[in-house]
Design a protein around this motif. Sequence first.
Motif, PDB file in Angstrom:
ATOM      1  N   GLY A 104       0.827  -1.209   0.000  1.00 57.09           N
ATOM      2  CA  GLY A 104       0.000   0.000   0.000  1.00 57.09           C
ATOM      3  C   GLY A 104       0.857   1.253   0.000  1.00 57.09           C
ATOM      4  N   SER A 105       0.184   2.386   0.168  1.00 62.58           N
ATOM      5  CA  SER A 105       0.868   3.668  -0.036  1.00 62.58           C
ATOM      6  C   SER A 105       0.604   4.647   1.107  1.00 62.58           C
ATOM      7  CB  SER A 105       0.367   4.254  -1.356  1.00 62.58           C
ATOM      8  OG  SER A 105       1.074   5.403  -1.693  1.00 62.58           O
ATOM      9  N   GLY A 106       1.627   5.424   1.423  1.00 60.20           N
ATOM     10  CA  GLY A 106       1.466   6.461   2.450  1.00 60.20           C
ATOM     11  C   GLY A 106       1.560   5.885   3.849  1.00 60.20           C
ATOM     12  N   ILE A 107       2.577   5.042   4.093  1.00 58.30           N
ATOM     13  CA  ILE A 107       2.696   4.323   5.373  1.00 58.30           C
ATOM     14  C   ILE A 107       3.881   4.882   6.170  1.00 58.30           C
ATOM     15  CG2 ILE A 107       2.903   2.026   6.416  1.00 58.30           C
ATOM     16  CD1 ILE A 107       2.216   0.971   3.461  1.00 58.30           C
ATOM     17  N   LEU A 108       3.597   5.394   7.360  1.00 52.23           N
ATOM     18  CA  LEU A 108       4.666   5.928   8.218  1.00 52.23           C
ATOM     19  C   LEU A 108       5.097   4.916   9.277  1.00 52.23           C
ATOM     20  CD1 LEU A 108       3.299   9.575   8.654  1.00 52.23           C
ATOM     21  CD2 LEU A 108       5.391   8.938   7.448  1.00 52.23           C
ATOM     22  N   ASP A 109       4.220   3.962   9.572  1.00 54.50           N
ATOM     23  CA  ASP A 109       4.500   2.952  10.594  1.00 54.50           C
ATOM     24  C   ASP A 109       5.392   1.850   9.995  1.00 54.50           C
ATOM     25  OD1 ASP A 109       4.406   0.969  12.481  1.00 54.50           O
ATOM     26  OD2 ASP A 109       2.252   0.582  12.300  1.00 54.50           O
ATOM     27  N   PRO A 110       6.544   1.562  10.605  1.00 58.62           N
ATOM     28  CA  PRO A 110       7.443   0.557  10.014  1.00 58.62           C
ATOM     29  C   PRO A 110       6.938  -0.890  10.123  1.00 58.62           C
ATOM     30  CG  PRO A 110       8.394   1.474  12.037  1.00 58.62           C
ATOM     31  CD  PRO A 110       7.128   2.219  11.797  1.00 58.62           C
ATOM     32  N   GLU A 111       6.005  -1.140  11.064  1.00 57.70           N
ATOM     33  CA  GLU A 111       5.620  -2.527  11.338  1.00 57.70           C
ATOM     34  C   GLU A 111       5.053  -3.285  10.139  1.00 57.70           C
ATOM     35  OE1 GLU A 111       6.632  -4.351  13.876  1.00 57.70           O
ATOM     36  OE2 GLU A 111       7.668  -2.481  14.338  1.00 57.70           O
ATOM     37  N   PRO A 112       4.105  -2.712   9.378  1.00 54.29           N
ATOM     38  CA  PRO A 112       3.545  -3.470   8.250  1.00 54.29           C
ATOM     39  C   PRO A 112       4.601  -3.890   7.224  1.00 54.29           C
ATOM     40  CG  PRO A 112       2.277  -1.461   8.611  1.00 54.29           C
ATOM     41  CD  PRO A 112       3.450  -1.399   9.525  1.00 54.29           C
ATOM     42  N   PHE A 113       5.635  -3.061   7.062  1.00 56.25           N
ATOM     43  CA  PHE A 113       6.697  -3.424   6.105  1.00 56.25           C
ATOM     44  C   PHE A 113       7.421  -4.682   6.574  1.00 56.25           C
ATOM     45  CE2 PHE A 113       6.223   1.164   5.305  1.00 56.25           C
ATOM     46  CZ  PHE A 113       6.047   1.149   3.925  1.00 56.25           C
ATOM     47  N   LYS A 114       7.610  -4.778   7.892  1.00 56.25           N
ATOM     48  CA  LYS A 114       8.309  -5.957   8.424  1.00 56.25           C
ATOM     49  C   LYS A 114       7.453  -7.204   8.216  1.00 56.25           C
ATOM     50  CE  LYS A 114      10.931  -3.370  11.808  1.00 56.25           C
ATOM     51  NZ  LYS A 114      10.877  -2.824  13.143  1.00 56.25           N
ATOM     52  N   LEU A 115       6.162  -7.051   8.481  1.00 63.94           N
ATOM     53  CA  LEU A 115       5.262  -8.195   8.285  1.00 63.94           C
ATOM     54  C   LEU A 115       5.280  -8.629   6.813  1.00 63.94           C
ATOM     55  CD1 LEU A 115       2.178  -7.066  10.430  1.00 63.94           C
ATOM     56  CD2 LEU A 115       3.920  -8.767  11.007  1.00 63.94           C
ATOM     57  N   ALA A 116       5.340  -7.651   5.929  1.00 60.27           N
ATOM     58  CA  ALA A 116       5.333  -7.965   4.489  1.00 60.27           C
ATOM     59  C   ALA A 116       6.616  -8.664   4.066  1.00 60.27           C
ATOM     60  CB  ALA A 116       5.139  -6.682   3.682  1.00 60.27           C
ATOM     61  N   ILE A 117       7.730  -8.240   4.647  1.00 55.86           N
ATOM     62  CA  ILE A 117       9.003  -8.912   4.322  1.00 55.86           C
ATOM     63  C   ILE A 117       8.932 -10.365   4.784  1.00 55.86           C
ATOM     64  CG2 ILE A 117      11.465  -9.033   4.946  1.00 55.86           C
ATOM     65  CD1 ILE A 117      11.514  -5.964   4.854  1.00 55.86           C
ATOM     66  N   GLU A 118       8.463 -10.572   5.993  1.00 53.77           N
ATOM     67  CA  GLU A 118       8.361 -11.947   6.512  1.00 53.77           C
ATOM     68  C   GLU A 118       7.468 -12.787   5.628  1.00 53.77           C
ATOM     69  OE1 GLU A 118       7.088 -11.926  10.574  1.00 53.77           O
ATOM     70  OE2 GLU A 118       9.042 -11.266  11.305  1.00 53.77           O
ATOM     71  N   SER A 119       6.309 -12.247   5.343  1.00 58.07           N
ATOM     72  CA  SER A 119       5.324 -13.026   4.591  1.00 58.07           C
ATOM     73  C   SER A 119       5.800 -13.294   3.152  1.00 58.07           C
ATOM     74  CB  SER A 119       3.999 -12.264   4.638  1.00 58.07           C
ATOM     75  OG  SER A 119       3.243 -12.517   3.539  1.00 58.07           O
ATOM     76  N   THR A 120       6.365 -12.279   2.507  1.00 59.05           N
ATOM     77  CA  THR A 120       6.819 -12.465   1.118  1.00 59.05           C
ATOM     78  C   THR A 120       7.954 -13.483   1.058  1.00 59.05           C
ATOM     79  OG1 THR A 120       6.223 -10.169   0.664  1.00 59.05           O
ATOM     80  CG2 THR A 120       7.642 -11.236  -0.952  1.00 59.05           C
ATOM     81  N   ILE A 121       8.892 -13.375   1.997  1.00 61.81           N
ATOM     82  CA  ILE A 121      10.015 -14.325   1.956  1.00 61.81           C
ATOM     83  C   ILE A 121       9.554 -15.733   2.346  1.00 61.81           C
ATOM     84  CG2 ILE A 121      12.321 -14.857   2.858  1.00 61.81           C
ATOM     85  CD1 ILE A 121      12.409 -12.534   0.991  1.00 61.81           C
ATOM     86  N   ASP A 122       8.550 -15.818   3.208  1.00 61.90           N
ATOM     87  CA  ASP A 122       7.995 -17.157   3.493  1.00 61.90           C
ATOM     88  C   ASP A 122       7.410 -17.767   2.210  1.00 61.90           C
ATOM     89  OD1 ASP A 122       8.725 -17.217   6.152  1.00 61.90           O
ATOM     90  OD2 ASP A 122       6.793 -16.478   6.894  1.00 61.90           O
ATOM     91  N   ILE A 123       6.735 -16.943   1.432  1.00 59.30           N
ATOM     92  CA  ILE A 123       6.162 -17.449   0.166  1.00 59.30           C
ATOM     93  C   ILE A 123       7.299 -17.827  -0.791  1.00 59.30           C
ATOM     94  CG2 ILE A 123       4.649 -16.931  -1.797  1.00 59.30           C
ATOM     95  CD1 ILE A 123       3.280 -14.793   0.019  1.00 59.30           C
ATOM     96  N   ALA A 124       8.304 -16.929  -0.879  1.00 61.17           N
ATOM     97  CA  ALA A 124       9.440 -17.212  -1.777  1.00 61.17           C
ATOM     98  C   ALA A 124      10.155 -18.495  -1.352  1.00 61.17           C
ATOM     99  CB  ALA A 124      10.418 -16.033  -1.771  1.00 61.17           C
ATOM    100  N   GLY A 125      10.272 -18.695  -0.039  1.00 63.52           N
ATOM    101  CA  GLY A 125      10.936 -19.891   0.475  1.00 63.52           C
ATOM    102  C   GLY A 125      10.200 -21.154   0.052  1.00 63.52           C
ATOM    103  N   LYS A 126       8.894 -21.092   0.129  1.00 60.47           N
ATOM    104  CA  LYS A 126       8.073 -22.249  -0.244  1.00 60.47           C
ATOM    105  C   LYS A 126       8.233 -22.542  -1.749  1.00 60.47           C
ATOM    106  CE  LYS A 126       3.629 -23.845   1.415  1.00 60.47           C
ATOM    107  NZ  LYS A 126       2.561 -24.061   0.534  1.00 60.47           N
ATOM    108  N   VAL A 127       8.233 -21.444  -2.526  1.00 62.84           N
ATOM    109  CA  VAL A 127       8.371 -21.604  -3.982  1.00 62.84           C
ATOM    110  C   VAL A 127       9.754 -22.171  -4.323  1.00 62.84           C
ATOM    111  CG1 VAL A 127       8.515 -20.288  -6.151  1.00 62.84           C
ATOM    112  CG2 VAL A 127       6.687 -19.794  -4.522  1.00 62.84           C
ATOM    113  N   HIS A 128      10.754 -21.738  -3.574  1.00 66.97           N
ATOM    114  CA  HIS A 128      12.122 -22.231  -3.781  1.00 66.97           C
ATOM    115  C   HIS A 128      12.198 -23.730  -3.456  1.00 66.97           C
ATOM    116  CE1 HIS A 128      16.467 -22.382  -3.712  1.00 66.97           C
ATOM    117  NE2 HIS A 128      16.453 -22.786  -2.448  1.00 66.97           N
ATOM    118  N   THR A 129      11.654 -24.096  -2.315  1.00 68.55           N
ATOM    119  CA  THR A 129      11.751 -25.500  -1.873  1.00 68.55           C
ATOM    120  C   THR A 129      10.882 -26.426  -2.734  1.00 68.55           C
ATOM    121  OG1 THR A 129      11.883 -24.600   0.340  1.00 68.55           O
ATOM    122  CG2 THR A 129      11.603 -26.963   0.200  1.00 68.55           C
TER     123      THR A 129
END
Length: 427
Positions: free
Chosen positions: A201-226
């Motif tokens: 999304g856009s216009g985000i000042l809170d750092p927390e959602p970005f961290k959740l997105a990194i975790e979730s995206t890399i979890d998906i990438a990890g599954k796709v890799h494996t």
Amino acid sequence: MDLNIKINDKNHLDIGGADACDIAEEFGTPTYVIDENRIRDNYNRFYNAFSKYYPDFRVYYACKANTNLAVMRILESEGCCIDAVSPGEVYTSKKLGFPGERILFTGNNVTTEELKFVAEQGAVLNLDSVSALKRLAEVVDPEGFKISFRVNPMVGAGHHDHCITGGVMSKFGIMDNEAVEVYQFAEDLGFTPVGMHSHIGSGILDPEPFKLAIESTIDIAGKVHTEAGIDFEFVDFGGGVGIPYTPEENIVDIDTFAKENIALFKSKLEEHDLGKPTMYLEPGRYLVGDASVLLTRVNSVKQSYRKFLGVDSGFHTLLRPAMYDSYHHIVLANKMDAPNTQEVDIAGNVCESGDLFARDRPMPDVEEGDLLAILNAGAYGFTMSSNYNSRPKASEVLVKDGECFLTRERETFEDLFNKQIIPDYLQ
Ligand SMILES: Cc1ncc(COP(=O)(O)O)c(C=O)c1O
Ligand SMILES: N[C@@H](CCCC[NH3+])C(=O)O
């Protein structure tokens, strides 16, 4: 207060070393004024913050925020890449010198012809659906053709509901739980999937959602890799970093933000044995938002049931307040030292009652002829403007070290006739 405001010795607003009143005099109003050095500073602050902790890092400017050609040339000269969302943005970027390899196309609901066009331009395609994948296979030779997919990380955030792009209500991306199947299918078609993308999304000042997105995206990438055996050359976490619009909001501490996100990114890569893919981010607003103001003149002061300052622009010029109820700080550019004395509504010249830049806004005494500057107008300002009410679009001026350059002429009434055809029988 973290708003980007400078005042000169005449108590006028200073934009990049130029006097706002002189600019309004020379180029008229409404005019968007863009400070070149601020864009360069924003880019370098952002790029350096992340590349310091993870050198394999690229910035893809989300050019939908501002496609002024000079702005894009400035970012090209800094070594920036482009996040394009339409064939028009790909076309423009190519013409301005961005090589295809530095353009990532993330389309949504694109036609087969558009996919073909983008592929011919040499841009990298980031697909948003299985439909797009199948149709791309009809118009390119998939053998060895590199692609990536946008996934929905099921994390969403944004300054308004319309600006949240992750989660169950979002039209964007493929579902997290279908990713393995989709990457596998792409390989079966002969494609070489090399990337994964998400944007919350856009216009985000809170750092927390970005961290959740990194975790979730890399979890998906990890599954796709494996499970599908995909090796990722890049992972792209989109844009979304906000800027302060109100005097109470603070600028994101980009160094801490980068440090924490990169630490998380590295540990997630390790957890899933994903190697060292290049990290992409796609800031739009952060790079250009606070580098531009909209100058507009007060043409009428009306005391009705409320007090209205009427100005010579409207939501056809800057849509954000009307569309998202967005706050834009507004200053009296020709009397920057004047204290606030009243609360007023600041209204545009469009024939709609929602055409307001501000309600109950504390302002100094303002007279007809005074000059207002609407701050933080550099992102999603001109690009979302229109000809509603048959109003010609504003001009744009670039300021470099105090010198002004007209980069877009103000439209004329004649321009309102562009591309229109009156059938013969009506002539
Ligand atoms: C895919 C994508 N990337 C990047 C951006 C840029 O967002 P922002 O201007 O908030 O950084 C957007 C807009 O929300 C987007 O849709
Ligand atoms: N247009 C929005 C941002 C949306 C970005 C597009 N995904 C704004 O002005 O804040």
